[in-house]
Design an enzyme around this catalytic site. Structure first.
Site, short mmCIF file in Angstrom:
data_model
loop_
_atom_site.label_atom_id
_atom_site.label_comp_id
_atom_site.label_asym_id
_atom_site.label_seq_id
_atom_site.Cartn_x
_atom_site.Cartn_y
_atom_site.Cartn_z
N LYS A 174 0.83 -1.21 0.00
CA LYS A 174 0.00 0.00 0.00
C LYS A 174 0.87 1.26 0.00
CE LYS A 174 -2.46 2.86 3.26
NZ LYS A 174 -1.31 3.63 3.79
N ASN A 175 1.84 1.32 0.91
CA ASN A 175 2.61 2.56 1.04
C ASN A 175 3.50 2.82 -0.17
OD1 ASN A 175 1.38 3.13 3.40
ND2 ASN A 175 3.13 2.66 4.72
N ARG A 204 -4.15 10.48 2.98
CA ARG A 204 -2.93 11.23 3.30
C ARG A 204 -1.95 11.24 2.13
NH1 ARG A 204 -0.29 13.79 7.10
NH2 ARG A 204 1.96 13.56 7.16
N CYS A 208 -5.23 8.48 8.10
CA CYS A 208 -5.40 7.94 9.45
C CYS A 208 -5.08 8.99 10.52
CB CYS A 208 -4.49 6.74 9.64
SG CYS A 208 -5.18 5.25 8.93
N ARG A 249 0.27 15.16 12.30
CA ARG A 249 1.09 14.66 11.19
C ARG A 249 1.43 15.83 10.28
NH1 ARG A 249 -1.38 9.09 8.90
NH2 ARG A 249 0.75 8.81 8.16
N PRO A 250 2.42 16.62 10.68
CA PRO A 250 2.75 17.82 9.92
C PRO A 250 3.35 17.48 8.56
CG PRO A 250 4.37 17.47 11.65
CD PRO A 250 3.32 16.40 11.82
N ILE A 251 3.38 18.46 7.64
CA ILE A 251 4.08 18.26 6.36
C ILE A 251 5.14 19.34 6.15
CG2 ILE A 251 2.22 16.97 5.21
CD1 ILE A 251 1.68 19.61 3.63
N ASP A 252 5.64 19.88 7.27
CA ASP A 252 6.62 20.96 7.16
C ASP A 252 7.89 20.52 6.40
OD1 ASP A 252 6.79 19.33 9.60
OD2 ASP A 252 8.61 20.47 10.02
N LEU A 253 8.28 19.25 6.53
CA LEU A 253 9.50 18.80 5.85
C LEU A 253 9.29 18.74 4.33
CD1 LEU A 253 10.48 15.96 8.32
CD2 LEU A 253 11.56 18.19 8.11
N ASP A 259 4.01 0.98 11.91
CA ASP A 259 2.79 0.39 11.34
C ASP A 259 2.56 -1.04 11.81
OD1 ASP A 259 2.24 2.69 10.02
OD2 ASP A 259 2.83 1.97 8.04
N ILE A 268 7.63 7.14 16.80
CA ILE A 268 7.23 7.87 15.58
C ILE A 268 5.91 8.61 15.83
CG2 ILE A 268 6.85 7.71 13.07
CD1 ILE A 268 9.55 6.52 13.77
N ARG A 319 -9.08 0.39 3.50
CA ARG A 319 -8.17 1.33 2.83
C ARG A 319 -6.83 0.67 2.52
NH1 ARG A 319 -6.36 5.81 6.12
NH2 ARG A 319 -4.91 5.76 4.40
C1 UD1 Z 1 4.46 6.93 6.18
C2 UD1 Z 1 3.50 5.77 6.01
C3 UD1 Z 1 2.83 5.42 7.33
C4 UD1 Z 1 3.88 5.19 8.40
C5 UD1 Z 1 4.86 6.35 8.48
C6 UD1 Z 1 6.01 6.10 9.43
C7 UD1 Z 1 2.76 6.12 3.73
C8 UD1 Z 1 1.65 6.51 2.82
N1 UD1 Z 1 2.49 6.19 5.03
O1 UD1 Z 1 3.69 8.06 6.58
O2 UD1 Z 1 2.05 4.25 7.12
O3 UD1 Z 1 3.23 5.06 9.65
O4 UD1 Z 1 5.43 6.59 7.17
O5 UD1 Z 1 6.70 4.96 9.06
O6 UD1 Z 1 3.83 5.74 3.31
N2 UD1 Z 1 7.05 14.48 10.29
C9 UD1 Z 1 7.25 15.81 10.53
N3 UD1 Z 1 7.15 16.68 9.48
C10 UD1 Z 1 6.88 16.25 8.21
C11 UD1 Z 1 6.66 14.90 7.97
C12 UD1 Z 1 6.76 14.02 9.04
O7 UD1 Z 1 7.51 16.21 11.65
O8 UD1 Z 1 6.82 17.09 7.30
C13 UD1 Z 1 7.15 13.50 11.41
C14 UD1 Z 1 5.83 12.76 11.63
O9 UD1 Z 1 4.97 13.48 12.50
C15 UD1 Z 1 6.31 11.46 12.25
C16 UD1 Z 1 7.65 11.24 11.56
O10 UD1 Z 1 8.06 12.50 11.03
O11 UD1 Z 1 6.53 11.59 13.63
C17 UD1 Z 1 7.63 10.23 10.44
O12 UD1 Z 1 6.58 10.55 9.54
P1 UD1 Z 1 6.64 10.17 7.99
O13 UD1 Z 1 7.72 9.18 7.78
O14 UD1 Z 1 6.66 11.41 7.20
O15 UD1 Z 1 5.23 9.49 7.79
P2 UD1 Z 1 4.35 9.49 6.50
O16 UD1 Z 1 5.22 9.57 5.30
O17 UD1 Z 1 3.24 10.46 6.62
#
Ligand code: UD1
Length: 423
Positions: free
Chosen positions: A22-23, A92, A116, A121-125, A306, A328, A398
């Site tokens: 899925k991912n 997401r 989920c 779950r920020p997207i700042d990065l 996960d 995480i 999903r």
């Molecule tokens: C992906 C997986 C999800 C899995 C997660 C962690 C997909 C579609 N989803 O989610 O199933 O649980 O990896 O292995 O592949 N973070 C920030 N800023 C950001 C992005 C992330 O602070 O911009 C933090 C998150 O809050 C979290 C950590 O980084 O604590 C890891 O998140 P990330 O690896 O980005 O998760 P996803 O890609 O959303």
């Protein structure tokens, strides 16, 4: 609305085949639009996230044919249509359209992702990465507005503050056509990242180092169609391995890449689960007197967050006291009250989940709060005496391909029924 009804405490026996990840597929599908001719994906799982992405592609003008496990995506007519809300918000992973559209057209409007609920779950990065490539990024009215400079995106050296799967992939998608060499440092190393890099390279991109913490991307002008097979789903495999360890009378889990599951399998072995590991399958034997273990989740190759929820019911069967810490997603704890409702000795203490076993679970009415919590409750329901009814099962559908059929094939008594139907 549907619910899952399980009459538990029945042994599982036989073979089960793992589907495409899925991912991975949720990134491969958006990645396909970067090509200028059709991309064929094989091993596409039958999950609702894939259906949602297909709908989004069609809104953008792609032609999509999805037959069985094969999906053909013809991106020739795709346009960067603004998608500030609607279907795009339903999952997401739709954030991958930010990187893919920005990489292809130099502009995108993409609604902020749903998916989920695991706490913040920020997207700042992701945003920092796009900005480092020279894009102007604005968050307005719940959508991201992205635009490259006059001369398109420019390669850069990007150091990720935190290890992020999504941000690593999104920056790769944006950078494959940017001018010059982009370097992503402190990149995530998940197998799904290698899978996306493999697709991009087969499309003509130059991505090196995927699977290590430094990814180097030399921008190219054009990407073309190709054929790609989706990597097996290590999380689905781990979920069924945990079920097999809890209830199996000899279960063979097929289409597994053992190396992708090493940290998980190490924990099963520490618990005393007996297994034979073959080239692309794992056989789980009946296990008795399981030992409790402590688990801490980490980015790959550490124990996957996960798989934290899917392994919890198995831990509840083991002897002793155990602690589970999710580094995480600290708030990934919504399965705990539901398991307690099923008679488990489990609670949240500070930043950890504490369990004491062994437990005999009993059937109850429970609610799936997210995808992996749902998988956890299915396992618990299979283990419990009596009937378990799980609500909010849309979350489970999903991400788990034909979960009802696969478990029925192993001898489980599990049904998907309308919510108002009597059990
Ligand atoms: C992906 C997986 C999800 C899995 C997660 C962690 C997909 C579609 N989803 O989610 O199933 O649980 O990896 O292995 O592949 N973070 C920030 N800023 C950001 C992005 C992330 O602070 O911009 C933090 C998150 O809050 C979290 C950590 O980084 O604590 C890891 O998140 P990330 O690896 O980005 O998760 P996803 O890609 O959303």
């Amino acid at each position: 609305m549907k619910k899952i009804v399980i009459n538990g405490n029945r042994p599982l026996k036989g073979e089960i085949t793992i589907s495409g990840a899925k991912n991975s597929v949720v990134a491969l599908i958006p990645a396909a639009i970067l090509a200028d001719s059709p991309v064929i994906l094989e091993g596409v799982p039958d999950i609702s996230d894939v259906d949602s992405l297909k709908e989004i592609l069609e809104i953008m003008g792609a032609k999509v044919e999805h037959v069985g496990e094969t999906m053909m995506i013809d991106p020739t007519e795709v346009q960067s249509i603004p998608m500030p809300h609607g279907k795009i918000n339903s999952l997401r992973a739709s954030y991958y359209f930010m990187g893919a559209l920005l990489g292809k057209f130099g502009e995108a409007v993409v609604g902020l992702p749903g998916g989920c609920n695991l706490g913040p779950r920020p997207i700042d990065l992701h945003v920092k990465g796009f900005a480092a490539l020279g894009a102007d990024v604005r968050n307005e009215y719940g959508a991201m507005y992205l635009r490259a400079g006059e001369e398109g995106l420019k390669a850069n050296h990007i150091f990720m503050d935190n290890v992020s799967v999504g941000a690593t992939i999104n920056i790769m998608l944006a950078a494959v056509k940017a001018k010059g060499r982009t370097v992503i440092e402190n990149a995530a190393r998940e197998p799904e990242i290698i899978d996306v890099a493999t697709l991009l390279n087969n499309m003509g991109a130059v991505v090196r180092g995927a699977g290590t913490d430094e990814i180097r991307i030399d921008g190219v002008e054009e990407l073309h169609g190709t054929r790609h097979s989706v990597v097996p789903d290590r999380i689905e495999a781990g979920t069924y391995l945990a079920m097999a360890a809890a209830l199996g009378e000899g279960v063979v889990v097929k289409n597994v890449i053992y190396e992708h599951l090493e940290s998980f399998i190490a924990k099963l072995q520490e618990m005393g689960v007996e297994m034979t590991i073959r080239e692309d399958s794992i056989e789980v034997f009946p296990s008795h007197d399981l030992k409790m273990v402590n688990i801490k989740t980490y980015p790959y190759p550490g124990f996957a967050t996960d798989l934290q929820q899917p392994i919890t019911p198995l831990l509840l069967k083991a002897h002793g006291t155990g602690e589970l810490i999710d580094t995480i997603y600290e708030k990934r704890i919504n399965h705990v009250p539901e398991l307690a409702r099923m008679g488990a000795n489990i609670q949240v203490e500070g930043n950890m989940i504490v369990m004491k076993g062994p437990n005999e679970l009993t059937g109850a009415e429970v609610v799936a709060s997210d995808l992996r919590a749902g998988a956890c409750l299915v396992t618990a329901g299979l283990m419990a005496k009596g009937t378990t009814t799980i609500f909010n099962v849309e979350f489970i559908l999903r991400g788990y391909d034909h979960i009802i059929d696969k478990l029925t094939g192993l001898g489980a008594d599990i049904r998907l029924v309308e919510e108002d139907e009597k059990n």
